[in-house]
Design an enzyme around this catalytic site. Structure first.
Site, mmCIF file in Angstrom:
data_model
loop_
_atom_site.group_PDB
_atom_site.id
_atom_site.type_symbol
_atom_site.label_atom_id
_atom_site.label_comp_id
_atom_site.label_asym_id
_atom_site.label_seq_id
_atom_site.Cartn_x
_atom_site.Cartn_y
_atom_site.Cartn_z
ATOM 1 C CD GLU A 36 -3.068 -0.312 0.043
ATOM 2 O OE1 GLU A 36 -3.068 0.054 -1.155
ATOM 3 O OE2 GLU A 36 -3.678 -1.303 0.456
ATOM 4 C CG HIS A 37 -0.133 4.852 0.471
ATOM 5 N ND1 HIS A 37 -0.603 5.976 -0.158
ATOM 6 C CD2 HIS A 37 -1.159 4.407 1.254
ATOM 7 C CE1 HIS A 37 -1.844 6.225 0.245
ATOM 8 N NE2 HIS A 37 -2.207 5.286 1.093
ATOM 9 C CB THR A 38 4.484 0.213 -2.527
ATOM 10 O OG1 THR A 38 3.314 -0.548 -2.834
ATOM 11 C CG2 THR A 38 4.889 -0.038 -1.094
ATOM 12 C CB SER A 133 -12.675 6.764 -9.991
ATOM 13 O OG SER A 133 -11.518 6.509 -9.276
ATOM 14 C CG ASP A 177 -6.433 2.213 -7.690
ATOM 15 O OD1 ASP A 177 -5.783 1.402 -7.003
ATOM 16 O OD2 ASP A 177 -6.845 3.294 -7.257
#
Ligand code: GLA
Length: 390
Positions: A36-38, A133, A177
């Site tokens: 995550e957030h990588t 999204s 994503d």
């Protein structure tokens, strides 16, 4: 929802009786198992596509109008714009995502000869951090690609979807994503090296276990959140590190190299942000190895460590996500649990023994409502394919 109902609704909204010229597309949402957030730090991510997502029913028009209607935002009515004016307009609300996608497809040299009309229906809770999204962007991409036989490469659509987020909408998000939504594969996680764009499908052998998605029901607006701030903090930390060590991204560092050079960062907050990025990246590589060895328990431990790091070092969890995850950790049969996605609300995931899923949901749900004052939602995740025509 059954596609027949969607088709009926399409004909009601856009008029007409002919079902034969309607085409049906689906793009999934995603969960991230770990990493995550990588992505924007040049590291690894390990997401998968889920079977919840966004449906689109589409028909080609004879003129150059683009007309969109969403069953999730019926009150907005039909949102209409022209192929020759694809600028962002706040009053076009959700339809800016498909609009941005069509704009970048055209700018890449693929011209749409005609307009289209599209009915959208999504069964992803929106704003829940399951990439509604990206799902809409990729849905639009594959839809236009198929309708007009443009032959755009899937990975190019993934990049264009990301460009919509970054340049059209203004969220500086990474590639994870759109990649997961565009490239997902049934019952597999995708281990993606965001630096080199190398990816590998790793089968999820979860026999006897289920992945539970837990929605805090706290809305999370990425654009409003501290997402962009975290990204700049990491960039600042990287610049300090680069004064003493030759690296291109935080993903280039292992734990030892980080510990040996962290003194170059003169700010404690920036040290914490960078530490998360470096350790989380290493955890992701270890987690993929654990899955390859069918070591689900090790995988779960790494998930837990990921959440703790996102809570304490990256500070993107918040009371709602912590409450859900900490309640999940206490339950019998939980292998691991962590927030998933950007954080600041949204969803968490847990891997839970199949026969204990019901008590898990009722106990975690009860604790959540007691502490937070409103309910969380729970879904059993199925891992599905990426965006496609159905
Ligand atoms: C959001 C972004 C992704 C990624 C995650 C955090 O989902 O869109 O690019 O950065 O947050 O891992």
């Amino acid at each position: 929802m059954e596609t027949k109902k969607l088709i009926d609704k399409f004909l009601e909204v856009f008029h007409g009786e002919d079902r034969r010229n309607l085409r049906i597309f689906f793009a999934p949402g995603r969960i991230n198992l770990i990493g995550e957030h990588t992505d924007y730090n040049g590291g690894f991510v390990f997401p998968c596509a889920i079977t919840y997502g966004t449906y689109g029913i589409a028909r080609i028009r004879e003129d150059r109008l683009l007309r969109f209607f969403s069953m999730n935002f019926e009150e907005k009515g039909i949102i209409e714009f022209h192929l020759d004016d694809l600028n962002y307009k706040a009053e076009h609300y959700w339809a800016n995502y498909p609009k941005g996608m069509i704009r970048y497809i055209q700018e890449s040299g693929f011209r749409l000869p005609h307009g289209i009309e599209v009915l959208i229906y999504g069964d992803l809770p929106n704003g829940a951090g399951l990439s509604s999204s990206a799902s809409l962007e990729m849905l639009t991409g594959i839809m236009v690609n198929e309708l007009f036989a443009l032959q755009i490469e899937r990975l190019d659509l993934v990049k264009m979807g990301n460009r919509v987020e970054n340049q059209f909408i203004g969220v500086n998000s990474g590639i994870m994503d759109q990649f997961a939504v565009g490239m997902g594969k049934k019952n597999c996680g995708i281990l993606l090296d965001c630096n080199r764009w190398i990816y590998e499908y790793i089968p999820l052998n979860l026999t006897g276990y289920k992945i539970i998605i837990m929605n805090t029901n706290k809305r999370r607006e990425l654009a409003d959140s501290k997402y962009n701030e975290r990204r700049s903090e990491c960039e600042a930390a990287l610049q300090y590190l680069q004064q003493g060590i030759e690296i291109h991204s935080l993903g280039d560092l292992n734990e030892e190299a980080f510990e040996a050079h962290k003194h170059l960062i003169p700010d404690d907050v920036l040290v914490k942000r960078a530490r998360h990025a470096v350790y989380e990246n290493r955890r992701t590589i270890k987690a993929a190895a654990a899955l390859r060895n069918d070591d689900l328990h090790e995988f779960g431990k790494l998930m837990n460590a990921s959440h703790i790091s996102l809570r304490d070092d990256y500070e993107v969890t918040g009371f709602e996500l912590d409450t859900l995850v900490e309640a999940a950790w206490k339950q019998e049969g939980t292998i691991g649990a962590r927030m998933t996605g950007a954080g600041f609300g949204g969803c968490a995931i847990a891997i839970v023994k199949e026969e204990l899923v019901d008590p898990f949901i009722s106990k975690v749900g009860k604790e959540y409502v007691e502490k937070i004052g409103y309910e969380a939602d729970f879904y059993v995740a199925s891992i599905g394919d990426g965006a496609k025509e159905i």
